[in-house]
Design a protein around this motif. Sequence first.
Motif, PDB file in Angstrom:
ATOM      1  N   PRO A   1       0.517 -17.464  16.775  1.00  0.00           N
ATOM      2  CA  PRO A   1       1.371 -16.382  17.279  1.00  0.00           C
ATOM      3  C   PRO A   1       2.823 -16.856  17.416  1.00  0.00           C
ATOM      4  O   PRO A   1       3.084 -17.975  17.850  1.00  0.00           O
ATOM      5  CB  PRO A   1       0.760 -16.060  18.651  1.00  0.00           C
ATOM      6  CG  PRO A   1      -0.135 -17.195  18.980  1.00  0.00           C
ATOM      7  CD  PRO A   1      -0.467 -17.924  17.728  1.00  0.00           C
ATOM      8  N   ALA A   2       3.743 -16.008  17.034  1.00  0.00           N
ATOM      9  CA  ALA A   2       5.192 -16.270  17.124  1.00  0.00           C
ATOM     10  C   ALA A   2       5.574 -17.593  16.472  1.00  0.00           C
ATOM     11  O   ALA A   2       6.326 -18.388  17.028  1.00  0.00           O
ATOM     12  CB  ALA A   2       5.653 -16.221  18.571  1.00  0.00           C
ATOM     13  N   LYS A   3       5.058 -17.839  15.267  1.00  0.00           N
ATOM     14  CA  LYS A   3       5.287 -19.138  14.615  1.00  0.00           C
ATOM     15  C   LYS A   3       6.764 -19.407  14.354  1.00  0.00           C
ATOM     16  O   LYS A   3       7.209 -20.540  14.451  1.00  0.00           O
ATOM     17  CB  LYS A   3       4.474 -19.252  13.338  1.00  0.00           C
ATOM     18  CG  LYS A   3       4.813 -18.239  12.282  1.00  0.00           C
ATOM     19  CD  LYS A   3       3.892 -18.379  11.080  1.00  0.00           C
ATOM     20  CE  LYS A   3       4.108 -17.205  10.174  1.00  0.00           C
ATOM     21  NZ  LYS A   3       2.895 -16.656   9.668  1.00  0.00           N
ATOM     22  N   GLU A   4       7.535 -18.368  14.051  1.00  0.00           N
ATOM     23  CA  GLU A   4       8.970 -18.566  13.821  1.00  0.00           C
ATOM     24  C   GLU A   4       9.667 -18.986  15.115  1.00  0.00           C
ATOM     25  O   GLU A   4      10.515 -19.873  15.116  1.00  0.00           O
ATOM     26  CB  GLU A   4       9.622 -17.300  13.270  1.00  0.00           C
ATOM     27  CG  GLU A   4       9.137 -16.900  11.894  1.00  0.00           C
ATOM     28  CD  GLU A   4       7.873 -16.033  11.917  1.00  0.00           C
ATOM     29  OE1 GLU A   4       7.359 -15.738  13.019  1.00  0.00           O
ATOM     30  OE2 GLU A   4       7.405 -15.670  10.837  1.00  0.00           O
ATOM     31  N   PHE A   5       9.291 -18.346  16.208  1.00  0.00           N
ATOM     32  CA  PHE A   5       9.872 -18.683  17.509  1.00  0.00           C
ATOM     33  C   PHE A   5       9.517 -20.112  17.913  1.00  0.00           C
ATOM     34  O   PHE A   5      10.381 -20.890  18.312  1.00  0.00           O
ATOM     35  CB  PHE A   5       9.374 -17.702  18.577  1.00  0.00           C
ATOM     36  CG  PHE A   5       9.835 -18.047  19.964  1.00  0.00           C
ATOM     37  CD1 PHE A   5      11.095 -17.673  20.391  1.00  0.00           C
ATOM     38  CD2 PHE A   5       9.023 -18.758  20.840  1.00  0.00           C
ATOM     39  CE1 PHE A   5      11.531 -17.988  21.659  1.00  0.00           C
ATOM     40  CE2 PHE A   5       9.456 -19.078  22.105  1.00  0.00           C
ATOM     41  CZ  PHE A   5      10.710 -18.696  22.524  1.00  0.00           C
ATOM     42  N   VAL A   6       8.242 -20.467  17.801  1.00  0.00           N
ATOM     43  CA  VAL A   6       7.784 -21.807  18.187  1.00  0.00           C
ATOM     44  C   VAL A   6       8.472 -22.865  17.336  1.00  0.00           C
ATOM     45  O   VAL A   6       8.960 -23.873  17.850  1.00  0.00           O
ATOM     46  CB  VAL A   6       6.244 -21.910  18.066  1.00  0.00           C
ATOM     47  CG1 VAL A   6       5.768 -23.335  18.251  1.00  0.00           C
ATOM     48  CG2 VAL A   6       5.568 -20.979  19.060  1.00  0.00           C
ATOM     49  N   THR A   7       8.518 -22.632  16.036  1.00  0.00           N
ATOM     50  CA  THR A   7       9.152 -23.601  15.139  1.00  0.00           C
ATOM     51  C   THR A   7      10.634 -23.756  15.455  1.00  0.00           C
ATOM     52  O   THR A   7      11.149 -24.871  15.522  1.00  0.00           O
ATOM     53  CB  THR A   7       8.971 -23.159  13.674  1.00  0.00           C
ATOM     54  OG1 THR A   7       7.589 -22.987  13.404  1.00  0.00           O
ATOM     55  CG2 THR A   7       9.531 -24.193  12.724  1.00  0.00           C
ATOM     56  N   ALA A   8      11.331 -22.647  15.648  1.00  0.00           N
ATOM     57  CA  ALA A   8      12.769 -22.710  15.933  1.00  0.00           C
ATOM     58  C   ALA A   8      13.039 -23.403  17.263  1.00  0.00           C
ATOM     59  O   ALA A   8      13.938 -24.244  17.366  1.00  0.00           O
ATOM     60  CB  ALA A   8      13.367 -21.305  15.933  1.00  0.00           C
ATOM     61  N   ALA A   9      12.267 -23.074  18.306  1.00  0.00           N
ATOM     62  CA  ALA A   9      12.479 -23.682  19.621  1.00  0.00           C
ATOM     63  C   ALA A   9      12.163 -25.174  19.594  1.00  0.00           C
ATOM     64  O   ALA A   9      12.906 -25.983  20.156  1.00  0.00           O
ATOM     65  CB  ALA A   9      11.628 -22.977  20.667  1.00  0.00           C
ATOM     66  N   LEU A  10      11.074 -25.545  18.931  1.00  0.00           N
ATOM     67  CA  LEU A  10      10.708 -26.959  18.828  1.00  0.00           C
ATOM     68  C   LEU A  10      11.777 -27.736  18.064  1.00  0.00           C
ATOM     69  O   LEU A  10      12.231 -28.797  18.508  1.00  0.00           O
ATOM     70  CB  LEU A  10       9.354 -27.092  18.129  1.00  0.00           C
ATOM     71  CG  LEU A  10       8.814 -28.495  17.958  1.00  0.00           C
ATOM     72  CD1 LEU A  10       8.464 -29.092  19.322  1.00  0.00           C
ATOM     73  CD2 LEU A  10       7.586 -28.491  17.072  1.00  0.00           C
ATOM     74  N   CYS A  11      12.211 -27.197  16.946  1.00  0.00           N
ATOM     75  CA  CYS A  11      13.235 -27.860  16.147  1.00  0.00           C
ATOM     76  C   CYS A  11      14.545 -27.984  16.914  1.00  0.00           C
ATOM     77  O   CYS A  11      15.160 -29.049  16.935  1.00  0.00           O
ATOM     78  CB  CYS A  11      13.449 -27.092  14.854  1.00  0.00           C
ATOM     79  SG  CYS A  11      14.701 -27.818  13.808  1.00  0.00           S
ATOM     80  N   LEU A  12      14.969 -26.909  17.559  1.00  0.00           N
ATOM     81  CA  LEU A  12      16.215 -26.951  18.327  1.00  0.00           C
ATOM     82  C   LEU A  12      16.118 -27.946  19.474  1.00  0.00           C
ATOM     83  O   LEU A  12      17.054 -28.701  19.736  1.00  0.00           O
ATOM     84  CB  LEU A  12      16.546 -25.560  18.847  1.00  0.00           C
ATOM     85  CG  LEU A  12      17.891 -25.406  19.540  1.00  0.00           C
ATOM     86  CD1 LEU A  12      19.020 -25.696  18.566  1.00  0.00           C
ATOM     87  CD2 LEU A  12      18.027 -24.002  20.103  1.00  0.00           C
ATOM     88  N   GLY A  13      14.991 -27.984  20.152  1.00  0.00           N
ATOM     89  CA  GLY A  13      14.804 -28.931  21.251  1.00  0.00           C
ATOM     90  C   GLY A  13      14.832 -30.373  20.791  1.00  0.00           C
ATOM     91  O   GLY A  13      15.464 -31.233  21.412  1.00  0.00           O
ATOM     92  N   LEU A  14      14.147 -30.659  19.687  1.00  0.00           N
ATOM     93  CA  LEU A  14      14.119 -32.033  19.187  1.00  0.00           C
ATOM     94  C   LEU A  14      15.461 -32.442  18.594  1.00  0.00           C
ATOM     95  O   LEU A  14      15.875 -33.594  18.706  1.00  0.00           O
ATOM     96  CB  LEU A  14      12.994 -32.198  18.160  1.00  0.00           C
ATOM     97  CG  LEU A  14      11.588 -32.032  18.727  1.00  0.00           C
ATOM     98  CD1 LEU A  14      10.553 -32.144  17.616  1.00  0.00           C
ATOM     99  CD2 LEU A  14      11.303 -33.015  19.836  1.00  0.00           C
ATOM    100  N   PHE A  15      16.156 -31.501  17.968  1.00  0.00           N
ATOM    101  CA  PHE A  15      17.477 -31.801  17.422  1.00  0.00           C
ATOM    102  C   PHE A  15      18.484 -32.043  18.539  1.00  0.00           C
ATOM    103  O   PHE A  15      19.336 -32.918  18.449  1.00  0.00           O
ATOM    104  CB  PHE A  15      17.946 -30.647  16.533  1.00  0.00           C
ATOM    105  CG  PHE A  15      19.324 -30.834  15.977  1.00  0.00           C
ATOM    106  CD1 PHE A  15      19.545 -31.665  14.899  1.00  0.00           C
ATOM    107  CD2 PHE A  15      20.407 -30.159  16.524  1.00  0.00           C
ATOM    108  CE1 PHE A  15      20.810 -31.840  14.372  1.00  0.00           C
ATOM    109  CE2 PHE A  15      21.679 -30.326  16.004  1.00  0.00           C
ATOM    110  CZ  PHE A  15      21.880 -31.163  14.925  1.00  0.00           C
TER     111      PHE A  15
END
Length: 184
Positions: free
Chosen positions: A116-130
């Motif tokens: 669920p909400a794979k785009e949201f999860v991916t974007a938030a995870l990437c932004l957090g790690l970056f």
Amino acid sequence: MANWDWQVFCKDTIDGEVVANCWGSGKEITYLHWMIEAWGWTLAVSLVGLVIALVVGSLIGVMRTLPNSPWLVRFGNAWVELFRNIPLLVQMFLWFFVVPEFLPRDWSLWVKQEMPAKEFVTAALCLGLFTNAPLVCCDVLAHSDDHCPHAEADTDLDGEHQYRYQDVKDKAQDHELHVHGTPH
């Protein structure tokens, strides 16, 4: 400003007709509705990314300063260098399209199709790690000179060069004050 068409925000996104209440109801979705929804998603991704960055950045920052754990220090340094030196857009692409390919088949299919909400999860995870890499870089958390190469710039200079360096810094500050109209 008199010539601007402010009603464009109240137009239906399908047929372009102006909607009476400008927010839309039922099947009517206006451009204003889209904008507010987009701002909400942007804020949500930013806040989740901030939480991830603070948690992971704090852990990596502490890890980089452990005196008796050279492997953890190396891991922390490698982490910062990896995430700091890959552009955010490239990381988004990697997290969304490449990383799932390295997962076991069932997990990979779930991440790519059913999560669920794979785009949201991916974007938030990437932004957090970056974002955690600059947080830890130059030891915002640790305040240690041995991890921040340009923090030592003032201390590695001999007397004459230290004076010149300080003089250049003072002139730059004076110029900044003069340009912004702040009295000396």
